[in-house]
Design a protein around this motif. Structure first.
Motif, PDB file in Angstrom:
ATOM      1  N   ASP A 244      60.888   0.159 -32.512  1.00 33.47           N
ATOM      2  CA  ASP A 244      62.486  -0.531 -31.571  1.00 33.47           C
ATOM      3  C   ASP A 244      61.197  -1.418 -30.512  1.00 33.47           C
ATOM      4  O   ASP A 244      62.098  -2.797 -30.556  1.00 33.47           O
ATOM      5  CB  ASP A 244      63.883   0.228 -30.760  1.00 33.47           C
ATOM      6  CG  ASP A 244      64.405   0.750 -31.475  1.00 33.47           C
ATOM      7  OD1 ASP A 244      64.362   0.230 -32.760  1.00 33.47           O
ATOM      8  OD2 ASP A 244      64.965   1.885 -31.310  1.00 33.47           O
TER       9      ASP A 244
ATOM     10  N   PRO B 244      58.487  -6.923 -31.995  1.00 31.01           N
ATOM     11  CA  PRO B 244      57.751  -7.215 -32.419  1.00 31.01           C
ATOM     12  C   PRO B 244      56.638  -8.466 -31.920  1.00 31.01           C
ATOM     13  O   PRO B 244      55.290  -8.322 -31.830  1.00 31.01           O
ATOM     14  CB  PRO B 244      57.989  -8.385 -34.021  1.00 31.01           C
ATOM     15  CG  PRO B 244      59.071  -8.642 -33.304  1.00 31.01           C
ATOM     16  CD  PRO B 244      59.608  -7.230 -32.065  1.00 31.01           C
TER      17      PRO B 244
ATOM     18  N   ARG C 208      59.768  -5.026 -41.156  1.00 34.45           N
ATOM     19  CA  ARG C 208      60.984  -5.257 -39.734  1.00 34.45           C
ATOM     20  C   ARG C 208      60.923  -5.958 -38.971  1.00 34.45           C
ATOM     21  O   ARG C 208      61.477  -7.106 -38.224  1.00 34.45           O
ATOM     22  CB  ARG C 208      61.222  -3.855 -38.948  1.00 34.45           C
ATOM     23  CG  ARG C 208      61.614  -3.800 -38.081  1.00 34.45           C
ATOM     24  CD  ARG C 208      60.821  -1.889 -37.276  1.00 34.45           C
ATOM     25  NE  ARG C 208      59.649  -2.436 -37.085  1.00 34.45           N
ATOM     26  CZ  ARG C 208      58.663  -3.211 -35.469  1.00 34.45           C
ATOM     27  NH1 ARG C 208      59.981  -3.045 -34.739  1.00 34.45           N
ATOM     28  NH2 ARG C 208      57.679  -2.451 -35.988  1.00 34.45           N
ATOM     29  N   GLU C 209      59.469  -6.713 -38.359  1.00 33.13           N
ATOM     30  CA  GLU C 209      59.007  -7.533 -37.932  1.00 33.13           C
ATOM     31  C   GLU C 209      59.416  -8.885 -38.408  1.00 33.13           C
ATOM     32  O   GLU C 209      60.100  -9.931 -37.192  1.00 33.13           O
ATOM     33  CB  GLU C 209      57.654  -7.325 -37.823  1.00 33.13           C
ATOM     34  CG  GLU C 209      57.011  -6.604 -36.698  1.00 33.13           C
ATOM     35  CD  GLU C 209      57.046  -5.345 -38.226  1.00 33.13           C
ATOM     36  OE1 GLU C 209      56.593  -5.457 -39.018  1.00 33.13           O
ATOM     37  OE2 GLU C 209      56.403  -4.044 -37.803  1.00 33.13           O
TER      38      GLU C 209
ATOM     39  N   GLN D  93      73.844   3.603 -48.153  1.00 34.70           N
ATOM     40  CA  GLN D  93      73.749   3.812 -47.723  1.00 34.70           C
ATOM     41  C   GLN D  93      75.577   4.280 -47.410  1.00 34.70           C
ATOM     42  O   GLN D  93      76.537   3.521 -47.885  1.00 34.70           O
ATOM     43  CB  GLN D  93      73.982   3.653 -46.188  1.00 34.70           C
ATOM     44  CG  GLN D  93      72.785   2.809 -45.442  1.00 34.70           C
ATOM     45  CD  GLN D  93      72.608   3.064 -43.967  1.00 34.70           C
ATOM     46  OE1 GLN D  93      74.222   2.216 -43.448  1.00 34.70           O
ATOM     47  NE2 GLN D  93      71.635   3.074 -43.293  1.00 34.70           N
TER      48      GLN D  93
ATOM     49  N   SER E  13      66.400  -1.221 -37.133  1.00 32.31           N
ATOM     50  CA  SER E  13      65.835  -1.574 -35.324  1.00 32.31           C
ATOM     51  C   SER E  13      66.840  -1.557 -34.513  1.00 32.31           C
ATOM     52  O   SER E  13      67.784  -2.736 -34.727  1.00 32.31           O
ATOM     53  CB  SER E  13      63.931  -1.134 -35.371  1.00 32.31           C
ATOM     54  OG  SER E  13      64.512  -3.299 -35.166  1.00 32.31           O
ATOM     55  N   SER E  14      66.952  -1.440 -33.274  1.00 29.18           N
ATOM     56  CA  SER E  14      67.787  -2.014 -32.555  1.00 29.18           C
ATOM     57  C   SER E  14      67.989  -3.259 -32.189  1.00 29.18           C
ATOM     58  O   SER E  14      68.898  -4.280 -32.153  1.00 29.18           O
ATOM     59  CB  SER E  14      66.826  -0.866 -31.094  1.00 29.18           C
ATOM     60  OG  SER E  14      66.383  -1.831 -30.425  1.00 29.18           O
ATOM     61  N   LEU E  15      66.264  -3.920 -32.339  1.00 33.35           N
ATOM     62  CA  LEU E  15      66.371  -5.310 -31.943  1.00 33.35           C
ATOM     63  C   LEU E  15      67.807  -5.945 -33.355  1.00 33.35           C
ATOM     64  O   LEU E  15      68.026  -7.388 -33.577  1.00 33.35           O
ATOM     65  CB  LEU E  15      65.317  -6.016 -31.883  1.00 33.35           C
ATOM     66  CG  LEU E  15      64.367  -6.134 -30.565  1.00 33.35           C
ATOM     67  CD1 LEU E  15      63.123  -6.696 -30.806  1.00 33.35           C
ATOM     68  CD2 LEU E  15      65.247  -6.828 -30.130  1.00 33.35           C
TER      69      LEU E  15
ATOM     70  N   THR F  23      63.252  -9.144 -38.285  1.00 31.71           N
ATOM     71  CA  THR F  23      63.791  -9.375 -36.422  1.00 31.71           C
ATOM     72  C   THR F  23      63.279 -11.420 -35.815  1.00 31.71           C
ATOM     73  O   THR F  23      64.229 -11.639 -35.772  1.00 31.71           O
ATOM     74  CB  THR F  23      62.261  -8.619 -35.199  1.00 31.71           C
ATOM     75  OG1 THR F  23      62.143  -7.537 -35.808  1.00 31.71           O
ATOM     76  CG2 THR F  23      63.061  -8.545 -33.862  1.00 31.71           C
TER      77      THR F  23
ATOM     78  N   VAL G   2      74.776  -4.161 -40.619  1.00 32.52           N
ATOM     79  CA  VAL G   2      74.369  -3.350 -40.155  1.00 32.52           C
ATOM     80  C   VAL G   2      73.672  -1.925 -40.571  1.00 32.52           C
ATOM     81  O   VAL G   2      74.928  -1.257 -40.201  1.00 32.52           O
ATOM     82  CB  VAL G   2      74.572  -2.623 -39.019  1.00 32.52           C
ATOM     83  CG1 VAL G   2      73.645  -2.340 -37.787  1.00 32.52           C
ATOM     84  CG2 VAL G   2      74.983  -4.249 -38.041  1.00 32.52           C
ATOM     85  N   HIS G   3      72.543  -2.046 -40.971  1.00 29.47           N
ATOM     86  CA  HIS G   3      72.259  -0.746 -41.583  1.00 29.47           C
ATOM     87  C   HIS G   3      71.761   0.439 -40.248  1.00 29.47           C
ATOM     88  O   HIS G   3      71.351  -0.229 -39.902  1.00 29.47           O
ATOM     89  CB  HIS G   3      70.971  -0.493 -42.415  1.00 29.47           C
ATOM     90  CG  HIS G   3      71.443  -1.454 -43.759  1.00 29.47           C
ATOM     91  ND1 HIS G   3      71.221  -0.351 -44.944  1.00 29.47           N
ATOM     92  CD2 HIS G   3      71.296  -2.549 -43.997  1.00 29.47           C
ATOM     93  CE1 HIS G   3      71.878  -1.398 -46.282  1.00 29.47           C
ATOM     94  NE2 HIS G   3      72.179  -2.288 -45.501  1.00 29.47           N
ATOM     95  N   SER G   4      72.378   1.650 -40.977  1.00 29.87           N
ATOM     96  CA  SER G   4      72.366   2.293 -39.340  1.00 29.87           C
ATOM     97  C   SER G   4      70.869   2.958 -39.447  1.00 29.87           C
ATOM     98  O   SER G   4      69.669   3.390 -38.146  1.00 29.87           O
ATOM     99  CB  SER G   4      72.947   4.398 -40.060  1.00 29.87           C
ATOM    100  OG  SER G   4      71.602   4.402 -40.879  1.00 29.87           O
ATOM    101  N   ASN G   5      69.314   2.318 -40.187  1.00 26.98           N
ATOM    102  CA  ASN G   5      68.217   2.535 -39.703  1.00 26.98           C
ATOM    103  C   ASN G   5      67.806   1.270 -39.698  1.00 26.98           C
ATOM    104  O   ASN G   5      66.254   1.166 -38.878  1.00 26.98           O
ATOM    105  CB  ASN G   5      68.196   3.561 -40.640  1.00 26.98           C
ATOM    106  CG  ASN G   5      67.930   2.764 -42.210  1.00 26.98           C
ATOM    107  OD1 ASN G   5      68.383   2.000 -42.439  1.00 26.98           O
ATOM    108  ND2 ASN G   5      67.088   3.432 -42.945  1.00 26.98           N
TER     109      ASN G   5
ATOM    110  N   SER H  17      79.272   4.590 -34.440  1.00 33.37           N
ATOM    111  CA  SER H  17      77.834   4.225 -34.009  1.00 33.37           C
ATOM    112  C   SER H  17      76.589   5.385 -33.697  1.00 33.37           C
ATOM    113  O   SER H  17      77.815   5.962 -32.432  1.00 33.37           O
ATOM    114  CB  SER H  17      77.020   3.634 -34.855  1.00 33.37           C
ATOM    115  OG  SER H  17      76.302   3.130 -34.289  1.00 33.37           O
ATOM    116  N   SER H  18      76.070   6.702 -33.766  1.00 33.80           N
ATOM    117  CA  SER H  18      75.501   6.858 -33.246  1.00 33.80           C
ATOM    118  C   SER H  18      74.701   6.918 -32.152  1.00 33.80           C
ATOM    119  O   SER H  18      74.333   7.145 -30.953  1.00 33.80           O
ATOM    120  CB  SER H  18      74.678   8.534 -33.505  1.00 33.80           C
ATOM    121  OG  SER H  18      73.684   8.084 -34.597  1.00 33.80           O
TER     122      SER H  18
ATOM    123  N   LYS I 198      71.816  -9.157 -35.666  1.00 31.82           N
ATOM    124  CA  LYS I 198      73.356  -9.241 -36.425  1.00 31.82           C
ATOM    125  C   LYS I 198      74.285  -8.669 -36.078  1.00 31.82           C
ATOM    126  O   LYS I 198      75.461  -9.945 -36.709  1.00 31.82           O
ATOM    127  CB  LYS I 198      73.082  -7.680 -37.435  1.00 31.82           C
ATOM    128  CG  LYS I 198      71.794  -7.539 -38.245  1.00 31.82           C
ATOM    129  CD  LYS I 198      71.711  -6.154 -39.569  1.00 31.82           C
ATOM    130  CE  LYS I 198      70.388  -6.950 -40.671  1.00 31.82           C
ATOM    131  NZ  LYS I 198      70.653  -5.766 -41.521  1.00 31.82           N
TER     132      LYS I 198
END
Lengths: 784, 423
Positions: free
Chosen positions: B44, B47, A31-32, B420, A66-68, A35, A61-64, A99-100, A73
């Motif tokens: 979130d 980093p 993830r890092e 998904q 991270s927000s950043l 980003t 975008v995939h739903s999981n 999206s939620s 994206k």
């Protein structure tokens, strides 16, 4: 990433494509990493949209995520959006809106807004979509859409009356302050379109004024003021009421704003001029805002650095240097050892012969024979065309003439040159005639020096050997490129034919006077013997004084030039086409083994210096050197002259820079004792600079006319002034600058007792003189 | 240059710190906690966090935060990659990288950190070499340590001296084996109507090579052109690949990832699975939930370990569902529904036998009905099938005389959360 960085900054447009795939592969990592890579992609995509377009789907975008990651994206998708892919992107966005993750949904709406504003085709569709979104239940989404719609409407307000009305009706439902503020602003701005609704809204707002957020209060005030301007009759009381409420607000800004507007609108007597323009002030047309990307100023820092990621300057951050405008010194790239300073041993002699009378001896050798010293052969194996004559024969001849010289020069000066003395060029009569005139002038003035010339003749021998010895010291292991493109077969540009002279030949001239006779035979075969003798003497004197210390300099090395090597040197002869120009010989050498270089031509001068270019060289076969001449008017300054050449149909010109030493700016000007003293008297005071050099006693005793003359000639092209006083400690030289023809007089006084050498230069060109003095001083210091 | 490293557990306790240069006070972590507090989701956290004097770069994995402290400009990717490498290394040494495993092996952890980073610059990161320098913990060594009280390693690693840095000289195995696992992961987004919005295949070849001496292996593919974007292990001879599309290499000893590749996105992928879904919320705190999963174009292979995860909206109170196969659980706090189906056989093609899950959703009363349906994350595994269709033609070995056992395995799988289905 580092590679991507390099590609981004250095690669041409066509090659940057490769970066995309690798960056996308990195997106699969943690993830890092995602980003940071995405942030970089945002940056790159901003500049080079096309490279990521094929991979648009990778940024879905995939739903999981991270927000950043999601935000980046989105940003990329927005950046990549264009007329052709906007429909797919918008469809994607529609899913995101549902999206939620509400923040993300809000960002998506913002992104839709940006797409709508950049791509005019879809503005309509976007707006409709956004209006539909406004009917959603979720607060944040509705608010965000209202804000975005407001911005979009500002771009093109005239068409969307319906939407405005629709929004206005929503004002009760919307509770998010920024959205409410946006709606109020819209009403105020376009109150003329909804003239019935607007006062009603204001009425409602006035009721709830106290409970609103500051930003909404401001907008209520704005709305009130605007309505007052447009429709004072209906709203007068309401506005008064709102202003009164604002007057007692807890917020400074609100109170201030209220006071300002009140003064502007209601208390018109206080500031009548402003009030007249109230309408203009309040209802001025406002420029539409530009929907900005959420990641701004990312081009401040170098891509991929820490500073880039955090958006502020980190300790130790260095900006990328700008592209250098000047090409860096090509010698940095030399892998092999290239002789930096081609030695002067032979070439000096060669060029010495080019000056004065001996320049008549311009030769045209018959064949393709190139002349190399042995060292040259060793160093540059490619050039294997050697003359047929072995070094031994030459040396033998040399031995006959000069024993001591042989000792010193044998190692380095194994010049296996082969020249046909008798093969005289016939195409050079014109310049020769010019020189003859000069010569004749000299003759008249030089009659007095005939006596000395005898002496000098003797000295010659020594000075020669001294010089060669010096040469050795200076440039051990370096042998010069004697390789003279003496062949005219390949040379199309042969304005001044190679003026090379073998050592042997020059010696012959110097000692036997053979050269002078031979020239005379050629030029003026009818001249009588007395003249011949005179010429002979003359030639001897001038030869001795014309001992020139010519260095060759590299201006294009063969690695950067892709096999084309260009050297230059100052032959110290006047340039035929313009007397104000300095004659520079360019030696083009094709160092490749099998490739011919075509069409070398002078392109243009880069600096402001006037340069007389050379004619095009059509073909330069491998291993062959060609000498051409150019004239450069340095205007008595040492600023380097740079110009471009083109070769091998390369479209990009290769730039050459020629650096001129101060000594080369001066040409010899012969003055006799009397003239010298006259001019010296004229150039006193401001025009005189002096300096002295300390030397030890042993060395000062070694200084005599020859050694001094050699040194002077090393740094400047000056001629000695015959002395009548017989003072053995005083030496004088004269010359003139080539461009402005101002005299340069040099006096050297030896102080035997104090072991000092006093140097004095008198000249109009005092800047030049200072530089010259410095150089002479250095020469004295370094060689002594 | 990495100044210090803090390892922080989920509770926000920096239980381990390591300083390569001067000691940086633990209070620097406060900035990190601050950033942590702002984010609901631990993923979130940005980093890179800038503080007045230091820069914090953190990674989050296995419920642990690794926070590196920097003072100077340095490429952040480099630090992140390095932190992940440390984690990989710990996993390699201790089997897992958790707070417990780190605490149990403090000595080795510090030894390792000293070895891989020298005054803030990475030194040795190759696992093979490190393992020689610092022996991984095992029972025997623990006992020996207790008895003798001496744990110093006297032998110098020989691998560093080899001119092929990834392989030692003196490898000997009685059974010479070479295993190649071709693992492919599917990334896909499928929308409500079952159309594929996005699909990608990412593949790896993981090797386990146990061969004596200095073998030189060559790997031929049936269809090498499928591979689009490849990153190689340093041992692969690039030129051979470029000219002949053959992987030629002297393998490192043990486990390593030979290549990772990417299949061109342009090729459409046949999805091996399909899901029929019917999710509906009804007014009045209830809803219907129905899912049917079926295999599709799996070339006769069965889907294994099929798990469907579904994050329900916040307003869902509970789900009462009955699956026809496997079992389902619902976590009412995180609102995650997990349906562990297990294996789906291809033979049960007729829809009557397909695994289904049915039931009711109970919503919190008073809350508005969720606007959007939840997204299903599916994970599964298909053995003996590489979904891209890539196949190894042959594996040859030169340089040694013995005949090794060679094995190739194909696995198609899904990385967590990368497949998904929008409903």
């Amino acid at each position: 990433m580092a590679v991507a960085q390099l590609y981004y900054y250095v690669a041409p447009q066509s090659e940057i494509q490769i970066v995309a795939k690798s960056l996308l592969r990195l997106l699969r990592h943690h993830r890092e990493i995602q980003t940071i890579i995405l942030k970089s992609i945002v940056f790159i995509a901003d500049k080079h949209k096309q490279i990521f377009e094929p991979y648009l789907k990778s940024f879905y975008v995939h739903s999981n995520d991270s927000s950043l990651v999601k935000r980046y994206k989105l940003e990329i998708l927005t950046t990549l959006a264009n007329a052709s892919n906007i429909s797919t992107i918008l469809r994607e966005f529609q899913t995101y809106v549902l999206s939620s993750d509400k923040d993300f949904a809000a960002h998506t709406i913002h992104a839709i807004g940006r797409c709508a504003s950049t791509i005019s085709d879809v503005t309509e569709a976007c707006l409709n979509g956004l209006v539909a979104l406004m009917s959603k239940k979720d607060e944040t989404i509705v608010a965000e859409s209202v804000v975005v719609i407001k911005k979009l409407l500002q771009i093109n307000p005239s068409q969307y009356n319906e939407i405005i009305k629709h929004i206005v009706r929503m004002v009760d439902k919307v509770t998010v302050p920024i959205a409410r503020a946006s709606i109020l602003w819209l009403i105020g701005e376009y109150s003329d379109r909804i003239s019935k609704l607007a006062p009603d809204v204001l009425r409602k707002m006035a009721k709830s004024f106290v409970d609103e957020e500051t930003i909404v209060k401001h907008q209520i005030l704005n709305l009130a003021a605007k309505l007052y301007v447009v429709n004072a009759k209906q709203t007068h009381l309401l506005v008064q009421y709102v202003f009164n409420l604002a007057k007692y607000d807890t917020n400074y800004d609100t109170r201030d704003k209220a006071r300002l507007l009140r003064a502007l609108l209601i208390q018109t007597d206080k500031c009548p001029t402003l009030s007249k323009h109230a309408k203009k002030i309040l209802l001025a047309s406002k420029p539409a805002p530009i929907l900005e990307s959420i990641i701004r100023d990312h081009d401040l820092y170098t891509l991929g650095t820490l500073s880039f990621v955090i958006g502020q300057k980190a300790v130790g951050y260095k900006d990328l240097p700008d592209f250098p405008l000047e090409p860096p010194d090509p010698s940095v790239r030399n892998v092999e050892i290239v002789t930096p300073l081609p030695s002067q041993n032979v070439s000096s002699r060669k060029s010495s012969t080019t000056t004065g009378i001996t320049s008549r001896e311009k030769k045209k050798s018959v064949n393709d024979e190139n002349f190399y010293s042995d060292k040259e052969e060793e160093e540059e194996e490619e050039e294997e065309e050697t003359s047929t004559e072995g070094p031994d024969t030459d040396n033998e001849e040399e031995e006959d003439e000069e024993d001591e010289k042989e000792k010193t020069t044998q190692n380095d000066n194994d010049t296996n040159e082969y020249e046909q003395l008798d093969a005289q060029s016939t195409n050079n009569i014109e310049p020769e005639e010019e020189e003859e005139e000069e010569e004749e002038k000299d003759e008249s003035s030089g009659s007095s020096e005939e006596e000395e010339s005898e002496e000098e003749e003797d000295d010659d021998e020594e000075s020669e050997s001294d010089e060669s010895a010096d040469d050795e010291k200076l440039t051990p292991n370096q042998s010069s490129i004697v390789a003279k493109p003496s062949s005219t077969l390949t040379v199309s540009d042969y304005t001044i034919p190679a003026t090379e002279k073998s050592l042997l030949e020059m010696d012959l001239e110097a000692f036997l006077g053979a050269s002078s006779t031979s020239t005379n035979v050629q030029v003026a075969p009818v001249k009588n013997n007395i003249f011949d003798d005179l010429h002979g003497l003359e030639s001897l004197t001038s030869t001795s004084s014309n001992l020139v210390y010519t260095k060759q300099y590299d201006c294009l090395n063969r690695i950067t030039g892709q096999g084309l090597q260009i050297q230059y040197r100052f032959p110290r002869t006047p340039f035929q086409q313009s007397p104000n120009m300095i004659h520079v010989e360019l030696i083009f050498t094709n160092t490749t083994t099998n490739k011919d270089i075509h069409s070398i031509k002078f392109y243009k001068s880069k600096s402001n210096i006037n340069i007389q270019g050379f004619n095009q060289i059509d073909l330069l076969p491998s291993g062959v050197s060609i000498v051409t001449s150019i004239g450069i008017d340095f205007n008595d300054k040492t600023q380097p002259a740079s110009f471009d050449i083109l070769y091998d149909n390369n479209l990009i010109p290769t730039s050459l820079t020629i650096l001129c030493h101060v000594g080369e700016l001066i040409e010899q000007k012969f003055l006799n004792d009397q003239q010298f003293n006259q001019n010296l008297a004229r150039l006193r005071g401001m025009n005189e600079i002096m300096d002295s050099v300390n030397v030890d006693e042993v060395q000062i005793s070694k200084l005599n006319f020859n050694t001094i003359q050699t040194k002077i000639l090393q740094c400047a092209n000056m001629i000695s002034v015959p002395s009548t006083s017989g003072d053995s400690t005083l030496f004088r030289f004269s010359g003139q600058t080539i461009s402005s023809k101002s005299l340069v007089l040099l006096t050297i006084q030896l102080n035997m007792t104090q072991s000092k050498v006093h140097l004095t230069i008198n000249s109009d060109q005092i800047v030049l003189a200072t530089m010259l003095l410095k150089e002479i001083k250095q020469t004295f210091q370094s060689i002594l | 240059m990495i100044h210090s490293l803090f390892i922080i557990n989920e509770a926000g306790d920096a239980f381990m710190e390591k300083h390569w240069k001067t000691v940086v006070s633990k209070s620097i972590c406060d900035y990190f906690y601050e950033a942590q507090k702002k984010c609901v989701n631990p993923e979130d956290i940005p980093p890179v966090i800038a503080t007045p004097h230091h820069y914090l770069i953190n990674i989050y994995r296995n419920n642990l935060y690794f926070v590196a402290v920097l003072t100077n400009e340095i490429a952040p990717l480099f630090v992140i990659e390095f932190l992940h490498r440390i984690m990989d290394l710990f996993e390699n040494y201790f089997g897992e990288c958790t707070e417990k495993s780190v605490k149990d092996n403090y000595v080795i952890v510090y030894e390792l950190l000293d070895e891989i980073l020298d005054s803030g610059l990475p030194l040795i990161t190759e696992t093979n070499i490190l393992k020689e320098l610092i022996k991984p913990p095992n029972l025997l060594r623990k006992v020996a340590h207790f008895v003798t009280g001496d744990s110093t390693n006297t032998t110098l690693p020989s691998k560093q001296l080899s001119n092929i840095p990834w392989r030692p000289f003196d490898v000997f195995y009685r059974n010479n084996e070479a295993f190649f696992d071709i693992i492919e992961e599917i990334d896909a987004i499928i929308d409500q109507n079952g159309t594929i919005v996005m699909s990608e295949i990412q593949g790896y070849i993981d090797c386990c090579i146990k061969l004596s001496g200095m073998p030189d292996l060559t790997l031929n593919f049936v269809n090498p052109r499928l591979l689009d974007d490849i990153s190689f292990h340093p041992c692969v001879r690039l030129r051979k690949w470029e000219s002949e599309h053959v992987l030629s290499f002297i393998p490192p000893d043990g486990n390593f990832r030979l290549i990772s590749y990417h299949i061109a996105t342009q090729n459409t992928i046949c999805m091996p699975i399909y899901v029929k879904h019917h999710i509906q919320y009804r007014e009045g705190s209830s809803g219907r939930f129905e899912l049917t999963v079926g295999p599709k174009q799996t070339m006769g292979k069965s889907l294994e370990n099929v798990i469907i995860e579904c994050t329900m909206p916040k307003s869902v109170l509970n789900c009462i569902l009955t699956p026809s196969q496997g079992k389902s659980t619902f976590d009412p706090i995180k609102k995650i529904l997990i349906w562990n189906i297990g294996t789906i056989e291809t033979k049960t093609q007729n829809s009557a036998h397909l695994p289904t899950i049915r039931g009711n959703i109970i919503l919190v009363t008073g809350q508005p009905i969720p606007e959007s349906n939840p997204i299903l994350n599916i994970s599964f595994q298909i053995n003996q099938l590489a979904i891209s269709g890539i196949r190894v033609q042959r594996v040859d070995m030169n340089g040694e005389i013995y005949k090794p056992y060679k094995g190739v395995k194909y696995i198609t799988t899904v990385k967590k959360g990368r497949f998904q289905i929008r409903t």
